[in-house]
Write a protein that holds these residues in place. Sequence first.
Motif, PDB file in Angstrom:
ATOM      1  N   TRP A  37      -4.339  -9.613 -41.320  1.00 20.51           N
ATOM      2  CA  TRP A  37      -5.119 -10.875 -41.279  1.00 20.51           C
ATOM      3  C   TRP A  37      -4.311 -12.103 -41.172  1.00 20.51           C
ATOM      4  CZ3 TRP A  37      -7.810 -12.380 -46.631  1.00 20.51           C
ATOM      5  CH2 TRP A  37      -8.727 -13.610 -46.386  1.00 20.51           C
ATOM      6  N   ILE A  38      -4.450 -12.688 -39.718  1.00 18.99           N
ATOM      7  CA  ILE A  38      -3.634 -13.650 -39.546  1.00 18.99           C
ATOM      8  C   ILE A  38      -4.494 -14.863 -39.821  1.00 18.99           C
ATOM      9  CG2 ILE A  38      -2.518 -14.753 -37.681  1.00 18.99           C
ATOM     10  CD1 ILE A  38      -2.255 -12.245 -36.272  1.00 18.99           C
ATOM     11  N   THR A  39      -4.034 -15.910 -40.676  1.00 18.78           N
ATOM     12  CA  THR A  39      -4.777 -17.252 -40.945  1.00 18.78           C
ATOM     13  C   THR A  39      -5.020 -18.058 -39.739  1.00 18.78           C
ATOM     14  OG1 THR A  39      -2.873 -18.402 -41.839  1.00 18.78           O
ATOM     15  CG2 THR A  39      -4.435 -16.953 -43.411  1.00 18.78           C
ATOM     16  N   ALA A  40      -5.409 -19.127 -39.758  1.00 17.63           N
ATOM     17  CA  ALA A  40      -5.812 -20.035 -38.459  1.00 17.63           C
ATOM     18  C   ALA A  40      -4.612 -20.479 -37.770  1.00 17.63           C
ATOM     19  CB  ALA A  40      -6.613 -21.169 -38.874  1.00 17.63           C
ATOM     20  N   PHE A  41      -4.499 -20.418 -36.275  1.00 13.33           N
ATOM     21  CA  PHE A  41      -3.523 -20.764 -35.513  1.00 13.33           C
ATOM     22  C   PHE A  41      -4.359 -21.486 -34.380  1.00 13.33           C
ATOM     23  CE2 PHE A  41      -5.151 -16.289 -34.861  1.00 13.33           C
ATOM     24  CZ  PHE A  41      -5.725 -16.434 -33.702  1.00 13.33           C
ATOM     25  N   TYR A  42      -5.424 -22.080 -34.499  1.00 12.12           N
ATOM     26  CA  TYR A  42      -6.188 -22.689 -33.234  1.00 12.12           C
ATOM     27  C   TYR A  42      -5.411 -24.015 -33.032  1.00 12.12           C
ATOM     28  CZ  TYR A  42      -9.719 -19.470 -34.725  1.00 12.12           C
ATOM     29  OH  TYR A  42     -10.588 -18.424 -35.145  1.00 12.12           O
ATOM     30  N   LYS A  43      -5.685 -24.665 -31.952  1.00 10.58           N
ATOM     31  CA  LYS A  43      -4.860 -25.782 -31.969  1.00 10.58           C
ATOM     32  C   LYS A  43      -5.358 -27.028 -32.738  1.00 10.58           C
ATOM     33  CE  LYS A  43      -4.299 -29.392 -28.108  1.00 10.58           C
ATOM     34  NZ  LYS A  43      -4.407 -29.547 -26.611  1.00 10.58           N
ATOM     35  N   SER A  44      -4.547 -27.723 -33.427  1.00  8.59           N
ATOM     36  CA  SER A  44      -5.049 -28.477 -34.464  1.00  8.59           C
ATOM     37  C   SER A  44      -3.909 -29.538 -34.725  1.00  8.59           C
ATOM     38  CB  SER A  44      -5.146 -27.589 -35.784  1.00  8.59           C
ATOM     39  OG  SER A  44      -5.289 -28.313 -36.867  1.00  8.59           O
TER      40      SER A  44
END
Length: 634
Positions: free
Chosen positions: A110-117
């Motif tokens: 389970w990889i937590t959020a990595f979106y452009k941010s």
Amino acid sequence: LGPAEPGPTGVRPYAGMPKEVLFQFSGQARYRLPREVLFWLTVASVFVLIGATIAIIAVSPKCLDWWQEGPVYQIYPRSFKDSDMDGNGDLKGIQEKLDYITTLNVKTIWITAFYKSSLKDFRYGVEDFREIDPIFGTMKDFENLVAAIHDKGLKVIIDFIPNHTSDKHAWFQLSRNRTGKYTDYYIWHDCTHKNGMTIPPNNWLSVYGNSSWHFDEVRNQCYFHQFMKEQPDLNFHNPDVQEEIKEIIQFWLTKGVDGFSFDAVKFLLEAEHLRDEAQVNKTQIPDTVTRYWELYHDFTTTQVGMHDIVRSFRQTMDQYSREPGRYRFMGIGAYEESIDRTMMYYGLPFIQEADFPFNNYLSKLNTPSGNSVLEVIASWMENMPEGKWPNWMIGGPDHARLTSRLGAEYVNIMNMLVFTLPGTPITYYGEEIGMRNILATNLNESYDTNTLLSKSPMQWDNSSNAGFSEASHTWLPTSSDYHTVNVDVQKTQPGSALKFYQELSLLHANELLLSRGWFCYLSNNSHSVVYTRELDGIDSVFLVVLNFGESSPLHLKEMISDLPTRARIRLSTNFADKGSEVDTQAIFLDKGEGLVLEYNTKNLLHHQTAFRDRCFVSNRACYSSVFHILHSLC
């Protein structure tokens, strides 16, 4: 030919039996009866095989899916492994450590959020849901990581926070300028703004305190934000917004993602009437109500229609679950919900929502005791809808680490607890070696430090930066105990937390009692928790004994009348005890010590009237020792 041998001249081939002669013999009883017997035996065999196949299918219990078969390993990517020496963990770093992850016998990453941010709130301020933040790498890095995970026989799920975006998101910029369909993508309302002071439309509050309305000078209106002002809420009353989110889900599913963890979904809808929410303390002066818990959030959380939106997410994912072996998992982060509301995320009997809402109640325990632990377990099992699947977490990015909350002596016993309970155990990176929080000093990020303490770099070895990075500086400091608490030391150290974790995960993978068996709790007090795992058709029973308090005698024989005087230790938090036997009349366990005992009996507890209300099972099944199969005719 020799001179004495006759040639073929004049020899006629055998023409076979004439038709008349054939019919004459075939009609005789000695030929006809065997033929008819063989024909009807063949017909009967076909029907028997069809019937047996139907019967086996009918009595077979549902197979466990991949998200039920083994543990989930949760990774905060910025802190797992740095591959490019910039001090930040990244996707390539995760790929480098896949061999280590496989040694933990986990099934899902389970990889937590990595979106452009902009990394406000460190996961939730998303500027583009279809892009990887440059800190973590590129889309090609993600695609390579997914392929490598699947090559290892593992699955991957990712975070998704649909409630809000960053104020730098293209949608928000178009909305604040009232551009086309994007005009109503966010929740806007008129408000009074004079001399730098804003009078909001109502008294609604942000989770972080103060008004949840912020004035935007471009649009000359206030927008609504449940979290930080840099995180405006999307307007899910707008069908176009719902369609956008579904397309984003489809985008990542086509990238090979096996499932999602949807977070903060209870905030998806707000009441459109904008009435004030009621104060908890009605005598408090309204202007002084600034903290989130000072209001009842009846108009800003869990509104009518919210579950319909969640079900639409499920339906979108089901479209990608039709291929055999490619079921797409859906988990829900129940943000500070009551147990009743949390259970609603499982869905209705014939309308599915989440495969399970994440159970983080054990992650909130700050004072361990037998009573508090069993209260969490019983609350979930008693309220969970019939046939649904439980899960257990003892840590996460939003909670203090287990060692810091409870103490190092409870690391092994808590891991033993989640691996011997029914359901899916979920491990936050570092919990397998007993990592602790870092101290709240010298942090480089200008944000609430309480959210950072459990996100320190993974401790791989005793080299510089704990083997996390070769950079001269890391985004967060490593914990001061990394010289002794690290993977490299513990992987060769008998009795280490890592070695014990691996034994637990192996036991969980190989024992039907743990994956399919009944759970029956026997006793609890301020010190201990005792329960069994048992399965019809298997005479062997696991008796789990966990001591959370001071050393005191446990009289197991008094709890189970037909318990043998001696029981074998299948697994113990004390490495030296494994394989030996204990006297069940009186067992002495030290603080933080746990045992998995094994004994044989035909009198299973879940059949006994006295224990019927204390036994639970998710997917009922029985084992046939004759055919070595599971069946449901229990």
